[in-house]
Design a protein around this motif. Structure first.
Motif, PDB file in Angstrom:
ATOM      1  N   GLU A 157     -12.880   4.805  -3.253  1.00  0.00           N
ATOM      2  CA  GLU A 157     -14.028   5.677  -3.009  1.00  0.00           C
ATOM      3  C   GLU A 157     -14.568   6.221  -4.319  1.00  0.00           C
ATOM      4  N   SER A 158     -15.783   6.690  -4.245  1.00  0.00           N
ATOM      5  CA  SER A 158     -16.412   7.309  -5.405  1.00  0.00           C
ATOM      6  C   SER A 158     -15.651   8.571  -5.772  1.00  0.00           C
ATOM      7  N   SER A 159     -15.567   8.841  -7.059  1.00  0.00           N
ATOM      8  CA  SER A 159     -14.854  10.021  -7.527  1.00  0.00           C
ATOM      9  C   SER A 159     -15.840  11.076  -8.007  1.00  0.00           C
ATOM     10  N   ASP A 160     -15.513  12.321  -7.738  1.00  0.00           N
ATOM     11  CA  ASP A 160     -16.358  13.410  -8.224  1.00  0.00           C
ATOM     12  C   ASP A 160     -15.851  13.962  -9.552  1.00  0.00           C
ATOM     13  N   ILE A 161     -14.866  13.304 -10.136  1.00  0.00           N
ATOM     14  CA  ILE A 161     -14.325  13.726 -11.427  1.00  0.00           C
ATOM     15  C   ILE A 161     -15.274  13.254 -12.529  1.00  0.00           C
ATOM     16  N   ASN A 162     -15.746  14.189 -13.322  1.00  0.00           N
ATOM     17  CA  ASN A 162     -16.662  13.853 -14.411  1.00  0.00           C
ATOM     18  C   ASN A 162     -15.898  13.594 -15.702  1.00  0.00           C
ATOM     19  N   ILE A 163     -16.354  12.617 -16.419  1.00  0.00           N
ATOM     20  CA  ILE A 163     -15.812  12.319 -17.737  1.00  0.00           C
ATOM     21  C   ILE A 163     -16.742  13.023 -18.723  1.00  0.00           C
ATOM     22  N   ILE A 164     -16.188  13.912 -19.490  1.00  0.00           N
ATOM     23  CA  ILE A 164     -16.985  14.864 -20.273  1.00  0.00           C
ATOM     24  C   ILE A 164     -17.949  14.197 -21.269  1.00  0.00           C
ATOM     25  N   ASP A 165     -17.572  13.061 -21.845  1.00  0.00           N
ATOM     26  CA  ASP A 165     -18.440  12.448 -22.844  1.00  0.00           C
ATOM     27  C   ASP A 165     -19.284  11.296 -22.285  1.00  0.00           C
ATOM     28  N   GLU A 166     -19.242  11.090 -20.964  1.00  0.00           N
ATOM     29  CA  GLU A 166     -20.044  10.025 -20.363  1.00  0.00           C
ATOM     30  C   GLU A 166     -20.340  10.374 -18.903  1.00  0.00           C
ATOM     31  N   LYS A 167     -21.173  11.358 -18.715  1.00  0.00           N
ATOM     32  CA  LYS A 167     -21.431  11.910 -17.381  1.00  0.00           C
ATOM     33  C   LYS A 167     -22.188  10.970 -16.457  1.00  0.00           C
ATOM     34  N   SER A 168     -22.923  10.020 -16.992  1.00  0.00           N
ATOM     35  CA  SER A 168     -23.754   9.164 -16.144  1.00  0.00           C
ATOM     36  C   SER A 168     -22.977   8.010 -15.504  1.00  0.00           C
ATOM     37  N   VAL A 169     -21.720   7.842 -15.859  1.00  0.00           N
ATOM     38  CA  VAL A 169     -20.934   6.732 -15.338  1.00  0.00           C
ATOM     39  C   VAL A 169     -20.272   7.141 -14.028  1.00  0.00           C
TER      40      VAL A 169
ATOM     41  N   ILE B  76      12.030   8.892  -5.613  1.00  0.00           N
ATOM     42  CA  ILE B  76      12.909   8.924  -6.779  1.00  0.00           C
ATOM     43  C   ILE B  76      12.308   9.806  -7.864  1.00  0.00           C
ATOM     44  N   LYS B  77      11.020   9.613  -8.102  1.00  0.00           N
ATOM     45  CA  LYS B  77      10.341  10.348  -9.159  1.00  0.00           C
ATOM     46  C   LYS B  77       8.852  10.402  -8.831  1.00  0.00           C
ATOM     47  N   SER B  78       8.229  11.508  -9.179  1.00  0.00           N
ATOM     48  CA  SER B  78       6.781  11.608  -9.001  1.00  0.00           C
ATOM     49  C   SER B  78       6.182  12.318 -10.207  1.00  0.00           C
ATOM     50  N   TRP B  79       4.899  12.076 -10.411  1.00  0.00           N
ATOM     51  CA  TRP B  79       4.210  12.662 -11.556  1.00  0.00           C
ATOM     52  C   TRP B  79       2.734  12.771 -11.207  1.00  0.00           C
ATOM     53  N   GLN B  80       2.100  13.824 -11.704  1.00  0.00           N
ATOM     54  CA  GLN B  80       0.662  13.983 -11.571  1.00  0.00           C
ATOM     55  C   GLN B  80       0.115  14.503 -12.888  1.00  0.00           C
ATOM     56  N   SER B  81      -0.989  13.949 -13.306  1.00  0.00           N
ATOM     57  CA  SER B  81      -1.628  14.396 -14.539  1.00  0.00           C
ATOM     58  C   SER B  81      -2.032  15.855 -14.421  1.00  0.00           C
ATOM     59  N   GLU B  82      -1.781  16.581 -15.480  1.00  0.00           N
ATOM     60  CA  GLU B  82      -2.199  17.984 -15.528  1.00  0.00           C
ATOM     61  C   GLU B  82      -3.386  18.173 -16.461  1.00  0.00           C
ATOM     62  N   GLN B  83      -3.986  17.062 -16.862  1.00  0.00           N
ATOM     63  CA  GLN B  83      -5.102  17.106 -17.793  1.00  0.00           C
ATOM     64  C   GLN B  83      -6.372  17.534 -17.049  1.00  0.00           C
ATOM     65  N   PRO B  84      -6.909  18.715 -17.345  1.00  0.00           N
ATOM     66  CA  PRO B  84      -8.052  19.228 -16.583  1.00  0.00           C
ATOM     67  C   PRO B  84      -9.389  18.579 -16.947  1.00  0.00           C
ATOM     68  N   ILE B  85      -9.512  18.100 -18.173  1.00  0.00           N
ATOM     69  CA  ILE B  85     -10.761  17.507 -18.637  1.00  0.00           C
ATOM     70  C   ILE B  85     -10.460  16.123 -19.204  1.00  0.00           C
ATOM     71  N   LEU B  86     -11.229  15.129 -18.747  1.00  0.00           N
ATOM     72  CA  LEU B  86     -11.023  13.766 -19.221  1.00  0.00           C
ATOM     73  C   LEU B  86     -12.196  13.317 -20.092  1.00  0.00           C
ATOM     74  N   THR B  87     -11.869  12.465 -21.068  1.00  0.00           N
ATOM     75  CA  THR B  87     -12.885  11.804 -21.876  1.00  0.00           C
ATOM     76  C   THR B  87     -12.648  10.305 -21.771  1.00  0.00           C
ATOM     77  N   THR B  88     -13.562   9.517 -22.290  1.00  0.00           N
ATOM     78  CA  THR B  88     -13.389   8.066 -22.244  1.00  0.00           C
ATOM     79  C   THR B  88     -12.156   7.626 -23.029  1.00  0.00           C
ATOM     80  N   LYS B  89     -11.724   8.428 -23.983  1.00  0.00           N
ATOM     81  CA  LYS B  89     -10.527   8.089 -24.768  1.00  0.00           C
ATOM     82  C   LYS B  89      -9.247   8.159 -23.925  1.00  0.00           C
TER      83      LYS B  89
END
Length: 158
Positions: free
Chosen positions: A42-54, A119-132
């Motif tokens: 599905e489409s994501s509502d998460i914005n990538i800070i340095d490329e908002k139009s993608v 066995i193990k789980s993990w979730q990103s805690e990064q609040p802001i994403l960039t293309t990097k």
């Protein structure tokens, strides 16, 4: 707070596992099978800070590991113990994908034993994403196949 994030990651992936439409994408040379949940794309509502139009999409991916062989290990005082070489039966992951450049960001994963015990789980805690933060896939790899198949299915159901 970290425990809450792990619980949320596990519950998110566990809930998506109930209403799934797994589609096998590829087998690896090591015997793992890679599938994606067509119902999770599905489409994501998460914005990538340095490329908002993608436009980005999310997808659940499963890697099922080959059946592990039992091995006998020598432990303290000469006592032998039979155990599995690796405990992971399958791993469910949630990816954020950019179809524009065939890249992805792994948002969460849950590793399961054969009895579906976590066995193990993990979730990103990064609040802001960039293309990097995204990993660009290499042509003719399983990760590229997963990204391309996800994007193709998303475009068809759009």
């Amino acid at each position: 707070m970290k425990r809450l994030a792990v619980i949320l990651a596990g519950s998110t992936l566990a809930l998506s596992a109930h209403a799934v439409n797994w589609s096998k994408v590829s087998d690896s040379q090591t015997g793992s099978t890679f599938s994606l949940d067509l119902d999770s794309i599905e489409s994501s509502d998460i914005n990538i800070i340095d490329e908002k139009s993608v436009e980005n999409i999310t997808v659940s991916i499963r890697r099922t590991y080959p059946t592990q062989k039992s091995v006998t290990k020598n432990i303290a005082k000469g006592v032998k113990k039979e155990s599995k070489e690796a405990d992971i039966h399958h791993s469910d992951q949630q990816w954020l994908i950019s179809c524009k450049d065939a890249s992805y960001y792994r948002r969460a994963y849950v590793n399961y034993a054969a009895d579906d015990k976590v066995i193990k789980s993990w979730q990103s805690e990064q609040p802001i994403l960039t293309t990097k933060d995204f990993k660009i896939t290499t042509p003719k790899t399983i990760s590229r196949l997963l990204v391309e198949q996800s994007c193709k299915n998303y475009e068809q159901t759009k």
